[in-house]
Design a protein around this motif. Structure first.
Motif, mmCIF file in Angstrom:
data_model
loop_
_atom_site.group_PDB
_atom_site.id
_atom_site.type_symbol
_atom_site.label_atom_id
_atom_site.label_comp_id
_atom_site.label_asym_id
_atom_site.label_seq_id
_atom_site.Cartn_x
_atom_site.Cartn_y
_atom_site.Cartn_z
ATOM 1 N N GLY A 1 74.224 -91.860 97.761
ATOM 2 C CA GLY A 1 75.763 -92.528 98.146
ATOM 3 C C GLY A 1 76.749 -90.997 98.036
ATOM 4 O O GLY A 1 77.228 -90.309 96.771
ATOM 5 N N GLU B 1 81.693 -96.710 95.167
ATOM 6 C CA GLU B 1 80.476 -96.976 94.273
ATOM 7 C C GLU B 1 79.447 -98.211 94.472
ATOM 8 O O GLU B 1 78.715 -98.057 94.432
ATOM 9 C CB GLU B 1 80.947 -96.453 93.131
ATOM 10 C CG GLU B 1 79.742 -95.660 92.455
ATOM 11 C CD GLU B 1 80.503 -94.533 91.645
ATOM 12 O OE1 GLU B 1 79.666 -94.323 90.337
ATOM 13 O OE2 GLU B 1 81.771 -94.358 90.870
ATOM 14 N N LEU C 1 76.933 -98.690 96.794
ATOM 15 C CA LEU C 1 76.668 -97.600 97.291
ATOM 16 C C LEU C 1 75.753 -97.807 96.093
ATOM 17 O O LEU C 1 74.460 -98.409 96.863
ATOM 18 C CB LEU C 1 77.092 -96.805 97.549
ATOM 19 C CG LEU C 1 77.674 -96.156 98.639
ATOM 20 C CD1 LEU C 1 78.300 -94.918 98.170
ATOM 21 C CD2 LEU C 1 77.159 -95.788 99.853
ATOM 22 N N VAL D 1 75.325 -91.601 92.842
ATOM 23 C CA VAL D 1 76.872 -91.543 93.902
ATOM 24 C C VAL D 1 77.325 -90.403 93.821
ATOM 25 O O VAL D 1 77.202 -89.754 91.998
ATOM 26 C CB VAL D 1 77.292 -92.542 93.937
ATOM 27 C CG1 VAL D 1 78.855 -92.559 94.594
ATOM 28 C CG2 VAL D 1 76.134 -93.885 93.886
#
Length: 234
Positions: free
Chosen positions: A195, A203, A206, A214
């Motif tokens: 992500g 975050e 995701l 991330v």
């Protein structure tokens, strides 16, 4: 032993490699007004929030959910694509910092790169033309090219089938800015699902959707892939 080096990288466009400055919401406003949704109304606000929540999903699917019947959904989608195309032609779009360099580096390392979108082909081509990106990636795909858009895995798997770049889904890396990108990567069986924080979702969303990591931006993806391979002995 199966070679699981990440040889195929599937990247989202708007919000991941491309900054569109909120054009999706502007184009939705134009489309909704054409279908009689009054700007500033509670109905408009509710529909706009749904568009925000479903960023990354195929736009025709979003309009089917919002307007309930196929004829209205197609009218809305056409209006949306026309409005977005006009905004793109007006110079309201740009690469995200480091995106083009990251794609070129990935390809220089021998990886195959595919750009995907939830937009229709005409809009995707308008974005590619505006950026001069028609030859940047090995392949570009939209939902109609694959069968279904995100969160289904179709575009990721179509990238695998059309490029022939890998023999195993674990050799795939997928990156995007929305939960729908993450879901499509997870459902395709990708080895790495990254992500990025330059688009629609944060975050937590995701990671909840399955991101294996991330990143602040797609510019960090080549290093993240290298580190991932080193850590797994790939």
């Amino acid at each position: 032993m199966t070679d699981t080096q990440l040889k195929l990288v599937v990247l989202d466009m708007a919000g991941t490699t491309v900054a569109d400055g909120g054009l999706v919401e502007q184009a939705f406003g134009a489309a909704a007004e054409r279908l009689g949704v009054e700007p500033g109304s509670a109905d408009h606000a509710e529909k706009l929030q749904y568009v925000r929540d479903t960023m990354g999903e195929s736009k025709i699917t979003v309009f089917r959910a919002l307007f309930g019947d196929e004829e209205k959904a197609r009218r809305a989608n056409t209006a949306f694509e026309e409005a977005y195309g006009e905004l793109v032609d007006g110079g309201r779009i740009a690469p995200l910092p480091g995106a083009e360099e990251a794609i070129r580096r990935l390809r220089a390392e021998g990886r195959t790169v595919v750009l995907t979108t939830g937009f229709a082909r005409t809009t995707q081509d308008a974005i590619l033309t505006a950026l001069g990106w028609h030859d940047l990636a090995d392949l570009t795909l939209c939902p109609a090219d694959a069968g279904r858009g995100r969160p289904f895995p179709d575009m990721v798997l179509a990238a695998l089938l059309r490029t022939g770049a890998v023999a195993d889904v674990r050799q795939l890396a997928v990156a995007g800015d929305t939960a729908y990108d993450m879901l499509s990567g997870v459902r395709a069986g990708a080895g790495l699902v990254a992500g990025v924080l330059t688009g629609a979702h944060g975050e937590a969303a995701l990671k909840e959707a399955g991101a294996t990591q991330v990143l602040a931006s797609v510019a960090l993806l080549p290093d993240a892939i290298a580190e991932f391979e080193a850590s797994t002995g790939r």
